[in-house]
Design a protein around this motif. Structure first.
Motif, PDB file in Angstrom:
ATOM      1  N   ASN A   3      30.492 -19.687 -15.694  1.00 49.71           N
ATOM      2  CA  ASN A   3      31.266 -20.795 -16.212  1.00 49.71           C
ATOM      3  C   ASN A   3      32.685 -20.737 -15.668  1.00 49.71           C
ATOM      4  O   ASN A   3      33.245 -19.654 -15.477  1.00 49.71           O
ATOM      5  N   VAL A   4      33.254 -21.906 -15.397  1.00 48.05           N
ATOM      6  CA  VAL A   4      34.653 -22.004 -14.999  1.00 48.05           C
ATOM      7  C   VAL A   4      35.302 -23.082 -15.860  1.00 48.05           C
ATOM      8  O   VAL A   4      34.818 -24.210 -15.914  1.00 48.05           O
ATOM      9  N   GLU A   5      36.361 -22.683 -16.556  1.00 50.25           N
ATOM     10  CA  GLU A   5      37.105 -23.617 -17.394  1.00 50.25           C
ATOM     11  C   GLU A   5      38.400 -23.998 -16.698  1.00 50.25           C
ATOM     12  O   GLU A   5      39.112 -23.119 -16.177  1.00 50.25           O
ATOM     13  N   GLN A   6      38.722 -25.284 -16.706  1.00 47.68           N
ATOM     14  CA  GLN A   6      39.905 -25.766 -15.987  1.00 47.68           C
ATOM     15  C   GLN A   6      40.779 -26.583 -16.936  1.00 47.68           C
ATOM     16  O   GLN A   6      40.281 -27.429 -17.685  1.00 47.68           O
ATOM     17  N   ALA A  19      53.656 -28.861 -10.248  1.00 46.46           N
ATOM     18  CA  ALA A  19      52.435 -29.038 -11.035  1.00 46.46           C
ATOM     19  C   ALA A  19      51.661 -27.731 -11.014  1.00 46.46           C
ATOM     20  O   ALA A  19      51.581 -27.066  -9.968  1.00 46.46           O
ATOM     21  N   VAL A  20      51.118 -27.369 -12.168  1.00 50.51           N
ATOM     22  CA  VAL A  20      50.345 -26.131 -12.279  1.00 50.51           C
ATOM     23  C   VAL A  20      49.013 -26.441 -12.953  1.00 50.51           C
ATOM     24  O   VAL A  20      48.975 -27.089 -13.997  1.00 50.51           O
ATOM     25  N   ILE A  21      47.943 -25.984 -12.338  1.00 51.74           N
ATOM     26  CA  ILE A  21      46.600 -26.157 -12.891  1.00 51.74           C
ATOM     27  C   ILE A  21      45.989 -24.769 -13.034  1.00 51.74           C
ATOM     28  O   ILE A  21      46.094 -23.949 -12.109  1.00 51.74           O
ATOM     29  N   LYS A  22      45.350 -24.528 -14.188  1.00 52.59           N
ATOM     30  CA  LYS A  22      44.848 -23.186 -14.468  1.00 52.59           C
ATOM     31  C   LYS A  22      43.344 -23.178 -14.667  1.00 52.59           C
ATOM     32  O   LYS A  22      42.772 -24.119 -15.231  1.00 52.59           O
ATOM     33  N   CYS A  23      42.723 -22.108 -14.219  1.00 50.53           N
ATOM     34  CA  CYS A  23      41.274 -21.945 -14.375  1.00 50.53           C
ATOM     35  C   CYS A  23      40.952 -20.530 -14.818  1.00 50.53           C
ATOM     36  O   CYS A  23      41.644 -19.587 -14.435  1.00 50.53           O
ATOM     37  N   THR A  24      39.919 -20.412 -15.636  1.00 52.57           N
ATOM     38  CA  THR A  24      39.398 -19.105 -16.001  1.00 52.57           C
ATOM     39  C   THR A  24      37.914 -19.067 -15.645  1.00 52.57           C
ATOM     40  O   THR A  24      37.230 -20.087 -15.658  1.00 52.57           O
ATOM     41  N   THR A  69      42.187  -9.174 -13.764  1.00 49.08           N
ATOM     42  CA  THR A  69      42.034  -8.533 -15.072  1.00 49.08           C
ATOM     43  C   THR A  69      41.796  -9.581 -16.153  1.00 49.08           C
ATOM     44  O   THR A  69      40.929  -9.435 -17.008  1.00 49.08           O
ATOM     45  N   ALA A  70      42.578 -10.633 -16.082  1.00 46.71           N
ATOM     46  CA  ALA A  70      42.470 -11.705 -17.073  1.00 46.71           C
ATOM     47  C   ALA A  70      41.408 -12.730 -16.689  1.00 46.71           C
ATOM     48  O   ALA A  70      41.113 -13.640 -17.465  1.00 46.71           O
ATOM     49  N   LYS A  71      40.874 -12.617 -15.494  1.00 46.91           N
ATOM     50  CA  LYS A  71      39.876 -13.561 -14.976  1.00 46.91           C
ATOM     51  C   LYS A  71      40.405 -14.982 -14.971  1.00 46.91           C
ATOM     52  O   LYS A  71      39.748 -15.917 -15.450  1.00 46.91           O
ATOM     53  N   HIS A  72      41.613 -15.142 -14.449  1.00 46.16           N
ATOM     54  CA  HIS A  72      42.094 -16.492 -14.273  1.00 46.16           C
ATOM     55  C   HIS A  72      42.876 -16.646 -12.977  1.00 46.16           C
ATOM     56  O   HIS A  72      43.393 -15.685 -12.416  1.00 46.16           O
ATOM     57  N   PHE A  73      42.895 -17.872 -12.481  1.00 43.52           N
ATOM     58  CA  PHE A  73      43.613 -18.195 -11.269  1.00 43.52           C
ATOM     59  C   PHE A  73      44.247 -19.568 -11.419  1.00 43.52           C
ATOM     60  O   PHE A  73      43.788 -20.392 -12.223  1.00 43.52           O
TER      61      PHE A  73
END
Lengths: 115, 120
Positions: A3-6, A19-24, A69-73
């Motif tokens: 799963n990828v959450e955006q 602008a900043v967009i985040k995904c985990t 570590t946090a699994k986000h980008f």
């Protein structure tokens, strides 16, 4: 499962702002994280990608950071311009299931840059 | 232009029918991926082929099937079509089937222009 959450789903900024967009992502062994830009009715176009052996990558006004570590980008766009308006998708390539290279996409962020 | 081609560009058909979508990868690419993009589901991975063989499967319905031919082009077959199958179907290609940190850009996927399927 994979799963990828955006977030956010929509983002409106003034021209010149950042602008900043985040995904985990869920698969901790994922090793490849591309970002695609899609204009209405067009194909997704790769704008930048990062692999798990680096923490940050920059290409002119676009940068991506990765925190394993946090699994986000995150995608960072500086000095936004009206032509940056589009839908942006993050994706992750899960290492599990045979590491086939398939991409799991986030739900997309509609970025609007106001002149 | 990504070098990936897809035909047809648009397809309008009726429920219950069968259609075939075609994809030609970039020259030299061995992997072909199929993705479905609908308004409420985003981009969903369907299936991957590598050098003629199925490599990975996503949430692909049993009514859908695909294959990759010796010349590496791929076809996605959709049968017993339902209204909910209306979507944009993209294929993407990349160099290899097993990306690794050492393989450089071989896991970069380039998308074709898509086929817009409308089921009435």
């Amino acid at each position: 499962g994979e799963n990828v959450e955006q977030h956010p789903s929509t983002l409106s900024v003034q021209e010149g702002d950042s602008a900043v967009i985040k995904c985990t992502y869920s698969d901790s062994a994922s090793n490849y994280f591309p970002w695609y830009k899609q204009e209405l009715g067009k194909r997704p176009q790769l704008i930048i990608d990062i692999r798990s052996n680096v923490g940050e990558k920059k290409d002119q006004r676009i940068a991506v950071t990765l925190n394993k570590t946090a699994k986000h980008f995150s995608l960072h766009i500086t000095e936004t311009q009206p032509e940056d308006s589009a839908v942006y998708f993050c994706a992750a390539s899960p290492y599990g299931s045979g590491n086939t290279g398939k991409l799991i996409f986030g739900q997309g962020t509609t970025l609007q840059v106001k002149p | 232009d990504s070098g990936v081609t897809q035909t047809p560009k648009h397809l309008i058909t009726a429920t219950g029918q069968r259609v075939t979508l075609r994809c030609s990868p970039r020259s030299g690419d061995l992997s072909v991926y199929w993705y479905q993009q609908s308004l409420d589901q985003g981009l969903q991975f369907l299936i991957q082929y590598y050098n003629g063989e199925e490599r990975a499967k996503g949430n692909i319905l049993e009514r859908f099937s695909a294959q990759q031919f010796p010349d590496l082009h791929s076809e996605l077959n959709l049968s017993s079509l339902e209204l909910g199958d209306s979507a944009l179907y993209f294929c993407a290609s990349s160099g290899g089937g097993f990306p690794s940190l050492a393989s450089g850009s071989t896991d970069t996927q380039y998308f074709g222009p898509g086929t817009r399927l409308t089921v009435l």
